[in-house]
Scaffold this motif. Structure first.
Motif, short mmCIF file in Angstrom:
data_model
loop_
_atom_site.label_atom_id
_atom_site.label_comp_id
_atom_site.label_asym_id
_atom_site.label_seq_id
_atom_site.Cartn_x
_atom_site.Cartn_y
_atom_site.Cartn_z
N ALA A 56 -15.55 -12.20 48.57
CA ALA A 56 -16.19 -12.09 49.88
C ALA A 56 -16.19 -10.66 50.37
N PHE A 57 -15.07 -9.97 50.21
CA PHE A 57 -15.04 -8.56 50.64
C PHE A 57 -15.92 -7.69 49.76
N ALA A 58 -15.98 -8.00 48.46
CA ALA A 58 -16.85 -7.23 47.56
C ALA A 58 -18.31 -7.33 48.01
N ALA A 59 -18.73 -8.51 48.45
CA ALA A 59 -20.10 -8.68 48.95
C ALA A 59 -20.32 -7.85 50.21
N ALA A 60 -19.36 -7.88 51.15
CA ALA A 60 -19.49 -7.10 52.38
C ALA A 60 -19.47 -5.61 52.08
N PHE A 61 -18.59 -5.20 51.19
CA PHE A 61 -18.49 -3.77 50.88
C PHE A 61 -19.76 -3.25 50.22
N GLY A 107 -27.75 -3.34 63.81
CA GLY A 107 -28.52 -4.23 62.95
C GLY A 107 -27.63 -5.18 62.17
N ILE A 108 -26.47 -4.69 61.72
CA ILE A 108 -25.54 -5.55 61.00
C ILE A 108 -25.03 -6.67 61.90
N TRP A 109 -24.67 -6.34 63.14
CA TRP A 109 -24.17 -7.35 64.07
C TRP A 109 -25.21 -8.43 64.33
N LEU A 110 -26.48 -8.04 64.40
CA LEU A 110 -27.54 -9.01 64.65
C LEU A 110 -27.85 -9.86 63.42
N CYS A 111 -27.84 -9.23 62.25
CA CYS A 111 -28.31 -9.91 61.04
C CYS A 111 -27.18 -10.53 60.22
N ALA A 112 -25.93 -10.32 60.61
CA ALA A 112 -24.80 -10.82 59.81
C ALA A 112 -24.88 -12.32 59.53
N PRO A 113 -25.22 -13.17 60.52
CA PRO A 113 -25.31 -14.60 60.21
C PRO A 113 -26.37 -14.93 59.16
N LEU A 114 -27.47 -14.20 59.17
CA LEU A 114 -28.52 -14.43 58.18
C LEU A 114 -28.05 -14.03 56.78
N VAL A 115 -27.30 -12.93 56.70
CA VAL A 115 -26.77 -12.50 55.41
C VAL A 115 -25.79 -13.53 54.87
N GLU A 116 -24.92 -14.04 55.77
CA GLU A 116 -23.96 -15.06 55.35
C GLU A 116 -24.68 -16.30 54.84
N GLN A 117 -25.71 -16.69 55.55
CA GLN A 117 -26.47 -17.88 55.14
C GLN A 117 -27.17 -17.65 53.80
N GLY A 118 -27.73 -16.45 53.63
CA GLY A 118 -28.44 -16.17 52.39
C GLY A 118 -27.53 -16.07 51.19
N MET A 119 -26.35 -15.48 51.37
CA MET A 119 -25.42 -15.32 50.26
C MET A 119 -24.49 -16.52 50.08
N ILE A 121 -21.71 -17.37 51.56
CA ILE A 121 -20.29 -17.02 51.53
C ILE A 121 -19.72 -17.27 52.90
N HIS A 122 -18.89 -18.29 53.03
CA HIS A 122 -18.35 -18.68 54.33
C HIS A 122 -17.49 -17.56 54.92
N GLY A 123 -17.72 -17.25 56.18
CA GLY A 123 -16.95 -16.23 56.88
C GLY A 123 -17.45 -14.82 56.70
N LEU A 124 -18.51 -14.64 55.92
CA LEU A 124 -19.00 -13.28 55.65
C LEU A 124 -19.51 -12.59 56.90
N SER A 125 -20.06 -13.36 57.84
CA SER A 125 -20.63 -12.77 59.06
C SER A 125 -19.61 -11.94 59.82
N ASN A 126 -18.43 -12.48 60.07
CA ASN A 126 -17.41 -11.75 60.82
C ASN A 126 -16.87 -10.56 60.04
N ILE A 127 -16.77 -10.72 58.72
CA ILE A 127 -16.32 -9.60 57.88
C ILE A 127 -17.31 -8.44 57.99
N LEU A 128 -18.60 -8.75 57.95
CA LEU A 128 -19.63 -7.71 58.08
C LEU A 128 -19.57 -7.03 59.43
N ARG A 129 -19.42 -7.79 60.49
CA ARG A 129 -19.44 -7.20 61.82
C ARG A 129 -18.26 -6.27 62.06
N ILE A 130 -17.07 -6.72 61.74
CA ILE A 130 -15.89 -5.87 61.99
C ILE A 130 -15.85 -4.70 61.00
N GLY A 131 -16.11 -4.98 59.74
CA GLY A 131 -16.07 -3.91 58.74
C GLY A 131 -17.13 -2.84 58.95
#
Length: 493
Positions: A56-61, A107-119, A121-131
């Motif tokens: 999950a972190f590898a995807a966000a990174f 843009g990341i904060w707005l699109c994070a849920p869409l990225v999580e849905q597309g990939m 990966i559960h919980g990816l949205s919050n990882i993207l926003r904070i990271g």
């Protein structure tokens, strides 16, 4: 304030040549020390975290690494290239980088849920926003980083890298041990970014002011766009595979790829970054003297092939032992990912300097063309191989990179008028010795099969090194002694 770099054959000046030698040493400390510390930290993290957290972190990174390219916009290299940079121009670049980072993070904060849905990966949205806050923090240090490189202050950059890596690692390992899972990796990223920024600004000789100067910004932007294009394409050749594996094969396969490719990225940094850090400013100062530039290129390629190619072949030959010792039996199978990547690294070592040479010769568009073709080949290979297996994807990507090597050589040959005969004569003795190295380790595979992995790693690695140097001593003694003298002069430079 104007920051000036004198024109002419800068390396002819003893003082500047000494700076280049010193910069190589400190760049080695920066990259090797930082990577060693980072590897020890990663070694601890993979033993504390599960594959899903790593994946999950590898995807966000991968998302962060890609978007950070657009935050910098290649303007850091533009600052490095210009003969003079005014206070107002630095202020303008600093402001532009900061504003773009705000847009990207928003843009990341707005699109994070869409990225999580597309990939998926559960919980990816919050990882993207904070990271993503690390992008904002890093943007505040781009100008300082460019100025330090411009002034060959690699000692300071080395200290900054080591301290920030260690601080982030301590935070990450502590939180992983306490059971915070993937958030330990997010904390590691943010702590390292904050410490890195603090050390860049500590006792800096440049600070932003209200003065803005847009003169020269167009020229810097045109140069930066080419650099940005190259970096985006190169990212697609490496990091985009993370996204592809996560999307098609799932988070567990992504975790396996992340671990299996980790040693490849570490060795790529150890062997390539040290040289390329200093090569860009050094070759740029010789752009007016192509004869001299060509000779320095020959010497650089010879030295790099002598050191880097046998290291990559050792990594390929010892992949099972390396992965077992580094990551434990839990990650059995990751060595199959490392082997084709290590062979790719050996092939790339022959052409470490190609893009740098093209940029220094004022041909960034050629570098961009080469990277674009590599990206297309890589994307095609991923599309073809994704329905088979993770290993098929890795092998396909490696072959796509190798297929473009002749074009890379041709472009550099056109820029420097290099001789194919001379070029081959420089590298063939080392390639022949590498074949002997590989053969020797291959013959030891069965006798050492029952040995403890660490003992087998040390023994087989030692035998490989002796075979390599012994072969050169027997059949290319003069070339070997010349390189050893060059290394010794660098050490005492």
């Amino acid at each position: 304030m104007n920051i000036r770099v004198d024109d002419g054959a800068i390396l002819a000046d003893d003082n500047v040549a000494s700076k280049v030698r010193s910069s190589l040493i400190w760049s080695a400390v920066r990259n090797w020390g930082g990577r060693l510390v980072g590897f020890v930290i990663y070694f601890q993290l993979v033993r504390l975290l599960d594959p899903a957290s790593i994946g999950a972190f590898a995807a966000a990174f991968a998302v962060f690494a890609f978007l950070e390219l657009f935050v910098d916009q290649g303007l850091g290299d533009a600052i490095l290239q210009r003969p003079t940079v005014s206070q107002g121009q630095l202020n303008t670049v600093f402001l532009l980088n900061f504003l773009v980072s705000l847009l990207v993070v928003g843009g990341i904060w707005l699109c994070a849920p869409l990225v999580e849905q597309g990939m998926k990966i559960h919980g990816l949205s919050n990882i993207l926003r904070i990271g993503s806050l690390s992008l904002l923090i890093n943007a505040l240090g781009f100008c300082q980083l460019a100025l330090f490189r411009r002034e060959f202050q690699f000692k300071r950059l080395a200290m900054r890298g080591l301290v920030s890596t260690l601080a982030g690692g301590v935070a990450g390992v502590a939180l992983a041990w306490l059971g915070f899972g993937v958030w330990a990796l997010v904390a590691q990223l943010l702590v390292a970014a904050v410490v890195n920024l603090a050390m860049l600004w500590w006792r800096s000789r440049w600070y932003p002011s209200r003065e803005l100067d847009f003169s020269g910004l167009g020229q810097m932007s045109r140069f930066g766009i080419n650099i940005l294009g190259v970096r985006v394409i190169e990212f697609s050749n490496y990091r985009l595979i993370d996204l592809a594996v996560g999307f098609w094969l799932g988070v567990v396969s992504l975790g396996m790829y992340s671990v299996g490719s980790k040693l490849y990225y570490i060795f790529a940094q150890l062997l390539g970054s040290v040289l390329l850090d200093v090569a860009m400013p050094a070759f740029s100062r010789m752009a007016g003297d192509r004869v001299r530039m060509r000779e320095v290129y020959y010497q650089a390629v010879t030295m790099t092939v002598f050191v880097a190619v046998p290291v990559w072949i050792l990594v390929a030959a010892l992949a099972p032992e390396l992965c077992h010792v580094a990551f434990g039996a839990r990650w059995a199978g990751s060595e199959h990912i490392l082997v084709p990547l290590a062979f790719l690294g050996a092939a790339q070592a022959v052409q470490y300097y190609d893009s740098t040479i093209l940029n220094a010769c004022g041909k960034p568009s050629h570098s961009l063309l080469l990277s674009s073709l590599k990206a297309v080949a890589t994307l095609i290979s991923i599309w073809i191989a994704h329905s088979y297996s993770l290993l098929a994807i890795v092998i396909g990507c490696a072959l796509a990179q190798v297929a473009l090597m002749p074009l890379s050589y041709w472009l550099v040959r056109q820029a420097l008028a290099i001789s194919l005969r001379e070029w081959l004569g420089r590298i063939l003795p080392f390639l022949a010795a590498v074949v002997v190295l590989w053969g020797g380790i291959y013959l030891l595979a069965e006798p050492c099969a029952s040995w403890p992995p660490l003992l087998a790693l040390v023994f087989k690695g030692g035998v490989g090194a002796v075979l390599y140097l012994g072969t050169l001593g027997l059949f290319a003694r003069q070339r070997l002694m010349g390189l050893l003298v060059a290394i010794r002069s660098l050490k005492h430079g």
